[in-house]
Design an enzyme around this catalytic site. Structure first.
Site, PDB file in Angstrom:
ATOM      1  N   GLU A 109      27.139  54.523  40.553  1.00 29.79           N
ATOM      2  CA  GLU A 109      28.069  53.382  40.518  1.00 29.79           C
ATOM      3  C   GLU A 109      29.322  53.788  39.743  1.00 29.79           C
ATOM      4  O   GLU A 109      29.267  54.656  38.863  1.00 29.79           O
ATOM      5  CB  GLU A 109      27.322  52.198  39.857  1.00 29.79           C
ATOM      6  CG  GLU A 109      28.133  50.957  39.564  1.00 29.79           C
ATOM      7  CD  GLU A 109      28.692  50.248  40.788  1.00 29.79           C
ATOM      8  OE1 GLU A 109      29.285  50.931  41.639  1.00 29.79           O
ATOM      9  OE2 GLU A 109      28.598  49.016  40.871  1.00 29.79           O
ATOM     10  N   ASP A 110      30.443  53.159  40.057  1.00 29.23           N
ATOM     11  CA  ASP A 110      31.677  53.478  39.331  1.00 29.23           C
ATOM     12  C   ASP A 110      31.690  52.852  37.933  1.00 29.23           C
ATOM     13  O   ASP A 110      31.996  53.510  36.950  1.00 29.23           O
ATOM     14  CB  ASP A 110      32.931  53.064  40.139  1.00 29.23           C
ATOM     15  CG  ASP A 110      32.942  51.590  40.568  1.00 29.23           C
ATOM     16  OD1 ASP A 110      31.954  50.860  40.320  1.00 29.23           O
ATOM     17  OD2 ASP A 110      33.949  51.162  41.175  1.00 29.23           O
ATOM     18  N   ASP A 170      29.872  46.250  34.820  1.00 26.98           N
ATOM     19  CA  ASP A 170      30.717  45.288  34.111  1.00 26.98           C
ATOM     20  C   ASP A 170      29.856  44.088  33.708  1.00 26.98           C
ATOM     21  O   ASP A 170      29.180  44.130  32.684  1.00 26.98           O
ATOM     22  CB  ASP A 170      31.864  44.925  35.062  1.00 26.98           C
ATOM     23  CG  ASP A 170      32.907  44.021  34.447  1.00 26.98           C
ATOM     24  OD1 ASP A 170      32.977  43.951  33.217  1.00 26.98           O
ATOM     25  OD2 ASP A 170      33.659  43.376  35.206  1.00 26.98           O
ATOM     26  N   PHE A 214      40.745  46.587  31.929  1.00 25.78           N
ATOM     27  CA  PHE A 214      40.694  46.805  33.365  1.00 25.78           C
ATOM     28  C   PHE A 214      41.149  48.230  33.663  1.00 25.78           C
ATOM     29  O   PHE A 214      42.183  48.678  33.180  1.00 25.78           O
ATOM     30  CB  PHE A 214      41.569  45.794  34.106  1.00 25.78           C
ATOM     31  CG  PHE A 214      41.374  45.876  35.589  1.00 25.78           C
ATOM     32  CD1 PHE A 214      40.278  45.279  36.198  1.00 25.78           C
ATOM     33  CD2 PHE A 214      42.254  46.603  36.384  1.00 25.78           C
ATOM     34  CE1 PHE A 214      40.069  45.389  37.562  1.00 25.78           C
ATOM     35  CE2 PHE A 214      42.066  46.715  37.752  1.00 25.78           C
ATOM     36  CZ  PHE A 214      40.966  46.109  38.342  1.00 25.78           C
TER      37      PHE A 214
HETATM   38  P1  IMP Z   1      29.639  43.827  37.974  1.00 19.65           P
HETATM   39  O1  IMP Z   1      28.784  43.273  39.073  1.00 19.65           O
HETATM   40  O2  IMP Z   1      30.403  42.757  37.256  1.00 19.65           O
HETATM   41  O3  IMP Z   1      28.899  44.730  37.009  1.00 19.65           O
HETATM   42  O4  IMP Z   1      30.825  44.637  38.614  1.00 19.65           O
HETATM   43  C1  IMP Z   1      30.680  45.615  39.465  1.00 19.65           C
HETATM   44  C2  IMP Z   1      31.948  45.942  40.244  1.00 19.65           C
HETATM   45  O5  IMP Z   1      33.146  45.296  39.797  1.00 19.65           O
HETATM   46  C3  IMP Z   1      32.207  47.407  40.074  1.00 19.65           C
HETATM   47  O6  IMP Z   1      31.428  48.147  40.974  1.00 19.65           O
HETATM   48  C4  IMP Z   1      33.672  47.510  40.339  1.00 19.65           C
HETATM   49  O7  IMP Z   1      33.904  47.671  41.734  1.00 19.65           O
HETATM   50  C5  IMP Z   1      34.249  46.187  39.900  1.00 19.65           C
HETATM   51  N1  IMP Z   1      34.912  46.346  38.588  1.00 19.65           N
HETATM   52  C6  IMP Z   1      34.462  45.941  37.386  1.00 19.65           C
HETATM   53  N2  IMP Z   1      35.324  46.261  36.412  1.00 19.65           N
HETATM   54  C7  IMP Z   1      36.350  46.918  36.999  1.00 19.65           C
HETATM   55  C8  IMP Z   1      37.563  47.525  36.511  1.00 19.65           C
HETATM   56  O8  IMP Z   1      37.892  47.548  35.311  1.00 19.65           O
HETATM   57  N3  IMP Z   1      38.365  48.108  37.449  1.00 19.65           N
HETATM   58  C9  IMP Z   1      38.062  48.123  38.788  1.00 19.65           C
HETATM   59  N4  IMP Z   1      36.931  47.570  39.274  1.00 19.65           N
HETATM   60  C10 IMP Z   1      36.093  46.968  38.396  1.00 19.65           C
END
Ligand code: IMP
Ligand code: MG
Length: 195
Positions: free
Chosen positions: A101-102, A105, A154
């Protein structure tokens, strides 16, 4: 207002990223030394760049697969409903699965995915994320391998996007403090779309 490229500053250079990814590759390889069936699962689109560099430090027996998630945005706040946009092409029963995963968050995407994939009875199931942003976590997610922990900023580049752009930057950049403060004062969460 939507940030522009000029509002970002470098956070992790290409060299720093590559060094850390090589370390992660060695760590994963030594943990998986007894694995006969390691499947690396790329979470599209954000993990493409990280995954393609990481697999070049893994044993040549690994296989790769891809999936994509999307989440419903109910009004101004994410409802936390995640689903498959498209799914893996192969069964994972009895295999060692490494989700790549990238960024983790809120944790909503990865907690959904862990639940969905563990129901398919892989032998092992682990997460490897390039970036971890624990400040915004809403679900506990066990992360086996982390490239870097970051503050609540971000970020773009090296796979991460702002409205689909900047995935091709060869480094990671973060929103500067002034713009980040503006963003934090805004209840909309539109920048953090999955993928
Ligand atoms: P989560 O489900 O909130 O953990 O978020 C997952 C997805 O939100 C990641 O796979 C990213 O694609 C996107 N995301 C969360 N934070 C960032 C950021 O700082 N920059 C770009 N994409 C983000
Ligand atoms: Mg995204």
């Amino acid at each position: 207002m939507m940030p522009s490229f000029e509002d970002f500053e470098p956070l992790f250079t290409t060299d720093v990223l590559q060094k850390r990814i090589e370390e992660l590759g060695h760590e994963i390889s030594s943990d998986m030394v007894d694995s006969k069936n390691l499947v690396v699962v790329c979470v599209l689109k954000g993990a493409i760049v990280f995954m393609s560099d990481l697999i070049r430090h893994l044993p040549h027996t690994v296989t790769c697969d891809f999936l994509r998630l999307s989440s419903y945005q109910g009004g101004t706040q994410s409802t936390g409903t995640v689903r498959f946009d498209f799914d893996l092409t192969q069964p994972i029963k009895g295999k060692d699965v490494l989700i790549v995963e990238d960024i983790v968050d809120t944790g909503l995407s990865m907690s959904f995915l862990l639940k969905a994939l563990s129901a398919r009875e892989p032998r092992t199931l682990k997460i490897c994320t390039l970036l971890d942003k624990p400040a915004r976590r809403r679900r506990e997610v066990p992360i086996a391998y982390t490239g870097f922990q970051i503050e609540d900023r971000f970020v773009i580049g090296y796979g991460l996007d702002l409205e689909g752009r900047y995935r091709n930057l060869p480094y990671v950049a973060a929103l500067n403090a002034k713009k980040q403060a503006e963003l934090d004062g805004n209840s909309e969460d539109a920048l953090h779309a999955p993928g």
